[in-house]
Each structure stands twice: as C-alpha cells, then as structure tokens.
Enzyme design. Structure first.
Site, PDB file in Angstrom:
ATOM      1  N   ALA A   1       0.816  -1.220   0.000  1.00  0.00           N
ATOM      2  CA  ALA A   1       0.000   0.000   0.000  1.00  0.00           C
ATOM      3  C   ALA A   1       0.845   1.264   0.000  1.00  0.00           C
ATOM      4  O   ALA A   1       0.547   2.217  -0.723  1.00  0.00           O
ATOM      5  CB  ALA A   1      -0.937   0.003   1.203  1.00  0.00           C
TER       6      ALA A   1
ATOM      7  N   GLN B   1      -5.476   4.623  -2.584  1.00  0.00           N
ATOM      8  CA  GLN B   1      -6.122   5.586  -1.697  1.00  0.00           C
ATOM      9  C   GLN B   1      -5.393   6.933  -1.784  1.00  0.00           C
ATOM     10  O   GLN B   1      -4.299   7.037  -2.324  1.00  0.00           O
ATOM     11  CB  GLN B   1      -6.115   5.018  -0.267  1.00  0.00           C
ATOM     12  CG  GLN B   1      -6.925   5.785   0.747  1.00  0.00           C
ATOM     13  CD  GLN B   1      -6.103   6.806   1.503  1.00  0.00           C
ATOM     14  OE1 GLN B   1      -4.881   6.775   1.500  1.00  0.00           O
ATOM     15  NE2 GLN B   1      -6.791   7.730   2.166  1.00  0.00           N
TER      16      GLN B   1
ATOM     17  N   ASN C   1      -3.576   8.900   0.024  1.00  0.00           N
ATOM     18  CA  ASN C   1      -2.214   9.104   0.513  1.00  0.00           C
ATOM     19  C   ASN C   1      -1.148   8.342  -0.272  1.00  0.00           C
ATOM     20  O   ASN C   1       0.041   8.504   0.011  1.00  0.00           O
ATOM     21  CB  ASN C   1      -2.098   8.671   1.982  1.00  0.00           C
ATOM     22  CG  ASN C   1      -2.512   9.778   2.929  1.00  0.00           C
ATOM     23  OD1 ASN C   1      -2.293  10.948   2.648  1.00  0.00           O
ATOM     24  ND2 ASN C   1      -3.119   9.405   4.042  1.00  0.00           N
ATOM     25  N   LYS C   2      -1.558   7.522  -1.222  1.00  0.00           N
ATOM     26  CA  LYS C   2      -0.616   6.581  -1.816  1.00  0.00           C
ATOM     27  C   LYS C   2       0.093   7.146  -3.044  1.00  0.00           C
ATOM     28  O   LYS C   2      -0.177   8.246  -3.488  1.00  0.00           O
ATOM     29  CB  LYS C   2      -1.354   5.276  -2.145  1.00  0.00           C
ATOM     30  CG  LYS C   2      -2.092   4.675  -0.965  1.00  0.00           C
ATOM     31  CD  LYS C   2      -1.194   4.553   0.268  1.00  0.00           C
ATOM     32  CE  LYS C   2      -1.839   3.836   1.445  1.00  0.00           C
ATOM     33  NZ  LYS C   2      -2.922   4.592   2.082  1.00  0.00           N
ATOM     34  N   MET C   3       1.039   6.357  -3.589  1.00  0.00           N
ATOM     35  CA  MET C   3       1.850   6.828  -4.711  1.00  0.00           C
ATOM     36  C   MET C   3       0.992   7.196  -5.913  1.00  0.00           C
ATOM     37  O   MET C   3       1.268   8.157  -6.629  1.00  0.00           O
ATOM     38  CB  MET C   3       2.856   5.754  -5.137  1.00  0.00           C
ATOM     39  CG  MET C   3       3.807   5.301  -4.055  1.00  0.00           C
ATOM     40  SD  MET C   3       4.709   6.644  -3.290  1.00  0.00           S
ATOM     41  CE  MET C   3       4.345   6.323  -1.574  1.00  0.00           C
TER      42      MET C   3
END
Length: 425
Positions: A176, A200, A202-204
């Site tokens: 994640a 999501q 916040n992800k890369m």
C-alpha cells in the site's frame, strides 16, 4: 550557529512545503477526460453497460504487463484486497496471521474481518518487520505472514520467504505504501503468494480509493475473483482458466470510474518515483556531508527504495520529539509514524474487541492462546517514536529539497550543541 525558528530565529522556509500527497498532486486533464469518457458512455460498471469502455480491464492488463505477472484484479480498496487475498488462501476462523507491529490499522483489521486473529512480529530500524523475530510468534496455528513494505522501502524478503517456505506458510505482500518499490531487482508485491496494492488518497497513485490484487497462481486468482464478485467468475474465457471452485463472496468490484483514473495515474508512476528518489538521495547526501554521524533509516535494499520519506533514527525519544517540533517551526513538517504507537496497542486490537458476538474471531479456542502485552514487541516500542520521517513530495522543486536538507542540518546541529552544553553544565 543559526538560531532555531522554534527559539525565535528565522525559519529556513517562509511557508509550509507543498502538500505531501503523491499521485493526487499530478492529477490533470488526462484523469478528468478519462472519467468524462466513462460517464459519457453511461457505463460506470465494469462488467456490463450500454457502451463499455473496459477501463478496469485495461488497467489490469497494464499492471500485469508492467509487473510481469499474469493475474491482476482491481478492487475497491487495499483493505478489500487484503480480505480477498486471505479468502483466496482459505484463511479464516481458527487461523492466526503474522502481522508487523508497525503498520496501518487496516492490515490487522483485515485479518480480523477475515475471521482470523493477528499475531504481531517486531520491527527493526528499517521500520519494517524484523524477520529474526518471526520464530517467536510462530506456532502450528499460524497460516500466513502479511509482509508490509513500509513507506517506500522493502522488507528483507529473502529471510521472510525462507522462513515461510520452511514452515509452509503463505506470504501476502501489502504494498500500500510502496508502489514501485523493488527488492534485489524484483518488484514488491510479486515475490510472495499474493500482492495487494492501494490507490487511496495518501498513496503513490490514487483515485481517492481503490486497490489491486496480483498473483501468479491461477487457482488463487479464481478464488480472489469469485470472492470479490459475489461468487462469480465472469472472465474465465479472458484468462483461459478452467473453473474449479464454487463459493460465495462479497462485493469488492472496482468501478470503471476508478479504473479510468488509475490508467492515467499508472502512466505517471515512473515520473513520481524518479522525482522522489532524486530528491531523497540528494537530501540525504547533503545532510551526511555536514553531519556524517547522522543515522538514517535502515534499508534491506537501498537501491529499491522509492524515496518517499526521509527517515532519521534519533538516540532518544525526547531528541526525536525535539527534532520534529523544531523542523515544523522551520516549515518542514516532520513526525513519527502513527504517533509512535504500535498497531497492536490500538484498543480494539489490544483488548480483542469486535462487532461480533463473543468478540468473534478472538473467541476461537486456540491451542496456544493469543495474549497481547504492551511490551511484546520491544524494538517497535523503543524505535517507532525515535525514527522521524519527513515526506518527500513528487512536486518538490530542487530548491525546496535543498531547504529540507538545510533545515535538517540546522536543527540537528543546534540540538547537538544544546546537548553538549547540557552535558557540561
């Protein structure tokens, strides 16, 4: 010696850094147009509609090609992906699953939601699980290990895979936080039995929510597909798989809107990682040139680290807190992961509470009862608060990256001077 901003000096930066989000900061016309095309086609559901665009299928094929793995399944979230992965592996009531002490709540929560019980392994200075602690938590009721590659850096997969193979355990990779991370040239998420990715916010890469499950095993893939689609397997002809299973499932299907956004996001992964990695290495080099004794976060494979955080290991918790506070005053946001609290200390896990009758699944009569104590992962308790992280954004300029390094050097030198003065007072 420059006076710290927290003590009334002039901050290195006059304003906060750009938002630390990664993929979302690169959302542009491509994603907007892709979503508009799906809406204009009036076909937002992945399996049928009046004018199918096949966005999710295209995304799955794109991921499969770039990861060099045959089976990819788009799902609604990484949490859903973890549940789907565990159901594909047949994990459920009466099983234990090894989970790292340092991870987001979703990892342990997905185990409980799969009707299994988490047991927690300690971490080391990489912020990842300590493979040398696996033996402590293993018993014959453990069925799998969830490996979480934390904040862009791989776990020691050689040791973990060797341990799992010796004891016939499944390995689920939770990628994640580390999309694009590699371990000795291998893409994280493709090393274990099943890998799970997050899209999501916040992800890369992001579509706000979303995730993917990947595997090289056709039987596990069929089970994953069935569990994520109410027991159905609609794409058997696409994959040339002879169906073997009959099972019920739930609804974790990715929508065409998510798929459309993620196709465009996926194309930007190389740019995102390349920028973060460049800044991360330059920042570290600049700090080390001024302060060669600074201890950076450890890495099982430094070359495979995607550079999404600058991690520094401090000698004491008080020093880490002082550093974080001083860096924030310099307008460089810095903190400890999860406020320095291991995931097993979160009350719902520590007290083994669920929404189910008799706190199911914790009520299973295990041969070796599952008992949690506050100090059962002492390295995590000690280290988690002592390792500070500064997020590296893919939209940082070279000047902003230089300012992060200058702020770190300024603060570290000042704290060293204060410590030295205190020692001689």
């Amino acid at each position: 010696m420059e006076k710290l901003a927290i003590d009334g000096g002039t901050p290195v930066r006059s304003k906060p850094l750009p938002p630390p989000f990664r993929g979302s900061m690169l959302i542009g016309e491509e994603e907007t147009n892709a979503v508009s095309n799906v809406l204009a086609a009036q076909s937002p559901f992945r399996y049928y509609g009046p004018n199918m665009q096949y966005a999710v299928q295209t995304l799955e094929d794109l991921i499969a090609k770039d990861l060099n793995i045959p089976y990819v399944l788009g799902v609604t979230s990484c949490t859903a992906g973890l549940v789907v992965a565990m159901k594909a592996l047949g994990i459920g009531y009466g099983d234990k699953v090894i989970v790292p002490a340092n991870t987001f709540v979703a990892t342990a929560g997905a185990v409980v939601s799969s009707n299994a019980v988490p047991v927690y392994v300690d971490m080391d200075e990489s912020l990842n699980m300590d493979p040398d602690d696996l033996e402590r938590v293993y018993d014959e009721e453990v069925k799998a290990i969830i490996v979480v590659h934390i904040n862009g850096s791989a776990c020691d997969m050689d040791k973990i895979m060797a341990f799992a193979k010796k004891r016939d355990l499944y390995v689920i990779e939770d990628v994640a936080q580390s999309q694009g991370c590699t371990y000795k040239g291998r893409i994280c998420g493709t090393i274990g039995d099943i890998g799970v990715f997050s899209f999501q916010m916040n992800k890369m890469l992001t579509a706000g929510e979303g995730g993917a499950v990947v595997t090289s095993n056709p039987e596990l893939f069929e089970r994953a597909v069935r569990y994520h689609d109410q027991g159905s397997f609609r794409d058997k002809d696409r994959y040339q798989i002879d169906p073997k299973f009959v099972m019920s499932g739930q609804n974790y299907r990715m929508s065409e809107l998510t798929g459309a956004v993620m196709i465009e996001q996926w194309k930007k992964l190389g740019t995102i990682i390349g920028t973060m990695r460049k800044h991360h290495r330059n920042i570290r080099a600049a700090i080390a040139a001024e302060l060669p004794d600074v201890k950076f976060r450890a890495a099982a494979d430094d070359d495979g680290d995607i550079g999404c955080v600058l991690g520094i290991v401090h000698p004491t918790l008080e020093r880490a807190r002082a550093y974080a506070s001083a860096m924030k005053a310099e307008n460089v946001s810095t903190h400890s992961m999860y406020d320095g609290v291991p995931v097993y200390k979160i009350p719902c896990f520590f007290e083994q509470r669920t929404a189910e009758k008799d706190n199911f699944p914790y009520n299973y009569p295990f041969k070796k009862p599952v008992i949690y104590t506050e100090d059962m992962c002492p390295k995590c308790v000690d280290l988690l608060g002592r390792i500070t992280i500064t997020l590296i954004s893919p939209i940082l300029t070279d000047e902003e990256a230089d300012e992060i390094a200058r702020a770190a050097v300024k603060v570290l030198k000042a704290l060293d001077a204060k410590a030295g003065a205190g020692a001689h007072s």
